[in-house]
Design an enzyme around this catalytic site. Structure first.
Site, PDB file in Angstrom:
ATOM      1  N   TYR A 142       0.824  -1.216   0.000  1.00  0.00           N
ATOM      2  CA  TYR A 142       0.000   0.000   0.000  1.00  0.00           C
ATOM      3  C   TYR A 142       0.858   1.266   0.000  1.00  0.00           C
ATOM      4  O   TYR A 142       0.376   2.358  -0.272  1.00  0.00           O
ATOM      5  CB  TYR A 142      -0.947   0.024   1.202  1.00  0.00           C
ATOM      6  CG  TYR A 142      -2.031  -1.040   1.171  1.00  0.00           C
ATOM      7  CD1 TYR A 142      -2.162  -1.903   0.098  1.00  0.00           C
ATOM      8  CD2 TYR A 142      -2.930  -1.173   2.221  1.00  0.00           C
ATOM      9  CE1 TYR A 142      -3.136  -2.879   0.068  1.00  0.00           C
ATOM     10  CE2 TYR A 142      -3.921  -2.146   2.199  1.00  0.00           C
ATOM     11  CZ  TYR A 142      -4.012  -3.006   1.116  1.00  0.00           C
ATOM     12  OH  TYR A 142      -4.973  -3.966   1.101  1.00  0.00           O
ATOM     13  N   LYS A 189       2.961 -15.504   2.239  1.00  0.00           N
ATOM     14  CA  LYS A 189       2.897 -16.269   0.998  1.00  0.00           C
ATOM     15  C   LYS A 189       4.329 -16.627   0.636  1.00  0.00           C
ATOM     16  O   LYS A 189       4.837 -16.286  -0.443  1.00  0.00           O
ATOM     17  CB  LYS A 189       2.207 -15.395  -0.077  1.00  0.00           C
ATOM     18  CG  LYS A 189       1.846 -16.133  -1.355  1.00  0.00           C
ATOM     19  CD  LYS A 189       0.705 -17.109  -1.192  1.00  0.00           C
ATOM     20  CE  LYS A 189       0.448 -17.867  -2.479  1.00  0.00           C
ATOM     21  NZ  LYS A 189      -0.445 -19.023  -2.311  1.00  0.00           N
ATOM     22  N   ASP A 221      -3.655 -17.967   1.553  1.00  0.00           N
ATOM     23  CA  ASP A 221      -4.821 -18.664   0.992  1.00  0.00           C
ATOM     24  C   ASP A 221      -5.334 -19.719   1.968  1.00  0.00           C
ATOM     25  O   ASP A 221      -6.531 -19.831   2.215  1.00  0.00           O
ATOM     26  CB  ASP A 221      -4.501 -19.274  -0.385  1.00  0.00           C
ATOM     27  CG  ASP A 221      -3.093 -19.833  -0.493  1.00  0.00           C
ATOM     28  OD1 ASP A 221      -2.312 -19.684   0.464  1.00  0.00           O
ATOM     29  OD2 ASP A 221      -2.772 -20.440  -1.526  1.00  0.00           O
ATOM     30  N   ASP A 245      -5.362  -6.609   5.921  1.00  0.00           N
ATOM     31  CA  ASP A 245      -6.557  -5.875   5.499  1.00  0.00           C
ATOM     32  C   ASP A 245      -7.679  -6.871   5.165  1.00  0.00           C
ATOM     33  O   ASP A 245      -8.824  -6.742   5.613  1.00  0.00           O
ATOM     34  CB  ASP A 245      -6.194  -5.046   4.252  1.00  0.00           C
ATOM     35  CG  ASP A 245      -7.247  -4.031   3.894  1.00  0.00           C
ATOM     36  OD1 ASP A 245      -8.226  -3.903   4.650  1.00  0.00           O
ATOM     37  OD2 ASP A 245      -7.098  -3.374   2.851  1.00  0.00           O
ATOM     38  N   ASP A 249     -11.107  -8.347   7.798  1.00  0.00           N
ATOM     39  CA  ASP A 249     -12.510  -8.236   7.390  1.00  0.00           C
ATOM     40  C   ASP A 249     -13.196  -9.595   7.465  1.00  0.00           C
ATOM     41  O   ASP A 249     -14.340  -9.712   7.894  1.00  0.00           O
ATOM     42  CB  ASP A 249     -12.629  -7.673   5.966  1.00  0.00           C
ATOM     43  CG  ASP A 249     -12.874  -6.178   5.985  1.00  0.00           C
ATOM     44  OD1 ASP A 249     -12.428  -5.544   6.958  1.00  0.00           O
ATOM     45  OD2 ASP A 249     -13.502  -5.652   5.047  1.00  0.00           O
TER      46      ASP A 249
END
Ligand code: NAD
Length: 364
Positions: A142, A189, A221, A245, A249
């Protein structure tokens, strides 16, 4: 104790829920002999309307010179078409960057009283969930180098992390795990990304100082799948900005209502922390006395715990919320499938009444 708290009501339901958190903070001050000096800060859409930008420096300065900041939420359809550089969300990035709060703590707690609102089966959630996600907040993709080719047909963003940026997050993860179930999961990852391999290396190195904590790793994942398949395996999760992020959620959804989840953003401890509910401005219910103020009230509890080290007072707020829920009081969002029943019992309440009920419990 006397402290200064910057208040950013923001937009939509922000002012509704911050007003209730202030009532609760005042009740705590009265009960435990503290004094809070509030300073109002205008940010987000409200600041675009008033100043033409979402976070003027002098508004940020108020936060920087206060002992902690409590934020409602910013944004809404009214500002959807403003220029990208002055969008309301820029206020959030400006606050996080300006206040140097690099770690975002999001407890995903499922209150047993609200089990009905959880979309997962009973056998998966058991008696409840209590996961703490520590998300890196001021680095990674980001904030990394980005660009678009001259012909507009290629675009890129860069995931870049330094040892120090990772270390301060995993260290916090270990420290929280030590006070909880002593289990830290680093989500990455690493089978593909170099930066993720560095996360693993740093975590393994820092682990040597926290040998009482079990450390394991999951690919993002797999972690997203495990969160809905077997969420009780998690205690503390530490992860990068983008993975955090997304995961936070998902974690918030499995606990039931978004109206119950608080968050804290912390820096190295030398500056003020930023506390906010994880929900947005809910324009559909703004100003209608329908919003659930409990996420903001619980954010105020985190503020007392982390910025002012007032554990007893923070716990008193959490206990008061628990008692209000035990007594059956519900705002619409947490009444869920029992809405008709709650209504018939006269226990369906609005934003203001919910705040008052928490204050009443505190005053008992
Ligand atoms: P949202 O969180 O505002 O709303 C999602 C849904 O949850 C809506 O149905 C809403 O009514 C409900 N909801 C949210 N908070 C609630 C509460 N306290 N009590 C009861 N119900 C609640 O997300 P959205 O609709 O995607 O975003 C609306 C606006 O908020 C957008 O402009 C977005 O950019 C902004 N936003 C701001 C923040 C922030 O300031 N931190 C975070 C997310 C979204």
């Amino acid at each position: 104790m006397e402290k200064t708290i910057a208040l950013i009501p923001g937009d939509g339901i922000g002012p509704d829920v911050v007003a209730e958190a202030v009532k609760v903070l005042d009740a705590v001050a009265k009960k435990y002999g503290h004094k809070w000096n509030y300073r109002d800060v205008i940010a987000g859409g409200a600041a675009i309307d008033k100043f033409g930008k979402p976070l003027p420096q002098e508004q940020l300065d108020i936060c920087l010179s206060s002992d902690a900041t409590l934020l409602g939420a910013v944004g809404g359809p009214k500002w959807d078409n403003v220029a990208p550089e002055i969008r309301p969300e820029k206020a959030l990035l400006g606050l996080r960057g300006g206040m140097k709060v690099f770690a975002n703590l999001r407890p995903a707690v499922m209150w047993p009283q609200l089990k009905d609102a959880c979309p997962l089966k009973d056998e998966i959630v058991g008696n409840g969930l209590d996961i703490l996600v520590v998300r890196e907040l001021t680095g990674g993709i980001y904030f990394g180098e980005r660009g678009t080719s001259a012909d507009g047909k290629t675009a890129w963003d860069t995931e870049k992390y330094s040892w120090e940026e990772i270390e301060r997050i995993v260290r916090l993860g270990f420290q929280f795990a030590q006070k909880r179930q002593k289990h830290l999961t680093v989500v990455d990852k690493a089978n593909i990304l170099n930066s993720s391999r560095l996360w693993r290396k740093v975590a393994e190195e820092v682990h040597k100082e926290y040998s009482d904590v079990t450390l394991d790793f999951l690919y993002i994942d797999n972690a997203s799948m495990q969160l809905v398949r077997n969420p009780r395996q998690f205690d503390v999760i530490a992860t990068s900005n983008m993975f955090g992020d997304i995961l936070t959620d998902e974690a918030s959804q499995i606990t039931g209502s978004i109206g119950m989840l608080a968050s804290a953003s912390l820096g190295d401890g030398t500056g003020p922390g930023l506390y906010e509910p994880i929900h947005g401005t809910a324009p559909d219910i703004a100003g209608k006395d329908l919003a659930n103020p409990l996420a903001t009230i619980l954010s105020a509890a985190m503020l007392l715990r982390y910025s002012f080290k007032l554990e007893t007072e923070a716990k008193a707020i959490e206990d008061a919320v628990n008692a209000v829920l035990n007594a059956g009081w519900r705002t619409g969002d947490i009444a869920g499938s029992k809405l008709a029943e709650v209504k018939a019992q006269g226990k369906l309440v609005g934003t203001k009444k919910m705040g008052e009920l928490v204050v009443e419990e505190l005053n008992k």
